[in-house]
Design a protein around this motif. Sequence first.
Motif, PDB file in Angstrom:
ATOM      1  N   ALA A 136     -27.626  40.287   7.831  1.00 15.47           N
ATOM      2  CA  ALA A 136     -27.830  41.137   9.000  1.00 15.47           C
ATOM      3  C   ALA A 136     -26.961  40.669  10.157  1.00 15.47           C
ATOM      4  N   ALA A 187     -34.659  51.121  14.431  1.00 16.38           N
ATOM      5  CA  ALA A 187     -35.133  50.273  15.532  1.00 16.38           C
ATOM      6  C   ALA A 187     -36.319  49.433  15.036  1.00 16.38           C
ATOM      7  N   ASP A 188     -36.458  48.247  15.571  1.00 15.27           N
ATOM      8  CA  ASP A 188     -37.570  47.344  15.232  1.00 15.27           C
ATOM      9  C   ASP A 188     -37.605  46.968  13.756  1.00 15.27           C
ATOM     10  N   ASP A 211     -26.856  50.621   8.566  1.00 15.23           N
ATOM     11  CA  ASP A 211     -27.399  50.817   9.905  1.00 15.23           C
ATOM     12  C   ASP A 211     -28.914  50.739   9.758  1.00 15.23           C
ATOM     13  N   TYR A 212     -29.549  49.894  10.572  1.00 10.43           N
ATOM     14  CA  TYR A 212     -30.996  49.714  10.492  1.00 10.43           C
ATOM     15  C   TYR A 212     -31.722  50.586  11.520  1.00 10.43           C
ATOM     16  N   ARG A 252     -21.715  48.657   4.851  1.00 14.46           N
ATOM     17  CA  ARG A 252     -22.371  48.518   6.150  1.00 14.46           C
ATOM     18  C   ARG A 252     -23.652  49.337   6.152  1.00 14.46           C
ATOM     19  N   ASP A 273     -26.399  40.099  14.273  1.00  7.95           N
ATOM     20  CA  ASP A 273     -27.251  39.518  15.294  1.00  7.95           C
ATOM     21  C   ASP A 273     -26.822  40.049  16.648  1.00  7.95           C
ATOM     22  N   PRO A 274     -27.596  40.912  17.253  1.00 10.42           N
ATOM     23  CA  PRO A 274     -28.933  41.373  16.892  1.00 10.42           C
ATOM     24  C   PRO A 274     -28.900  42.285  15.661  1.00 10.42           C
ATOM     25  N   PRO A 275     -30.046  42.430  14.989  1.00  7.69           N
ATOM     26  CA  PRO A 275     -30.094  43.128  13.696  1.00  7.69           C
ATOM     27  C   PRO A 275     -30.050  44.659  13.799  1.00  7.69           C
ATOM     28  N   GLU A 276     -28.924  45.179  14.249  1.00 10.26           N
ATOM     29  CA  GLU A 276     -28.744  46.638  14.289  1.00 10.26           C
ATOM     30  C   GLU A 276     -28.273  47.172  12.945  1.00 10.26           C
ATOM     31  N   GLY A 277     -27.860  46.259  12.072  1.00 13.37           N
ATOM     32  CA  GLY A 277     -27.376  46.636  10.756  1.00 13.37           C
ATOM     33  C   GLY A 277     -27.030  45.396   9.965  1.00 13.37           C
TER      34      GLY A 277
END
Length: 130
Positions: A77, A46-47, A43-44, A41, A79-83
């Motif tokens: 990813a 922001a933006d 974690d991305y 997993r 959806d939304p792309p939080e990770g």
Amino acid sequence: SISSGLWAKRPRDCQAMASPEGSATATSATAVPVCKCLLLRYDYVADVLEKRAPHRAGHLAHWKKLADLNQVLLGGAMDPPEGALIVLRGIEREKLDAYVKEDPYVVNGLVPSYDIKDWNVVVGSAMPAE
């Protein structure tokens, strides 16, 4: 019972395991096919959609190498792309950890944290065919 044909085709990381008494999968001393996988997993930041463009081709090529070796079963990813989540098989945790650290998304700060979990898969297309 499990047919011998099922196990003749199993990947080396899939094996028959007896269900422990009292477990949710326990039946009278039956062996359950289990594929040992790893769940990665990310974690991305922001933006990430705006920030990933210069690194995306390298990131995808990086993971395609393991996909071509049949070690990446699924990846993408959220959806939304939080990770993101990547399911892998046939790779050791230490090697995966080192590989993650070479991913252009990690190297360029788009992944501030990640974790790797062991995952015992007992149903799905990753399982050996009968």
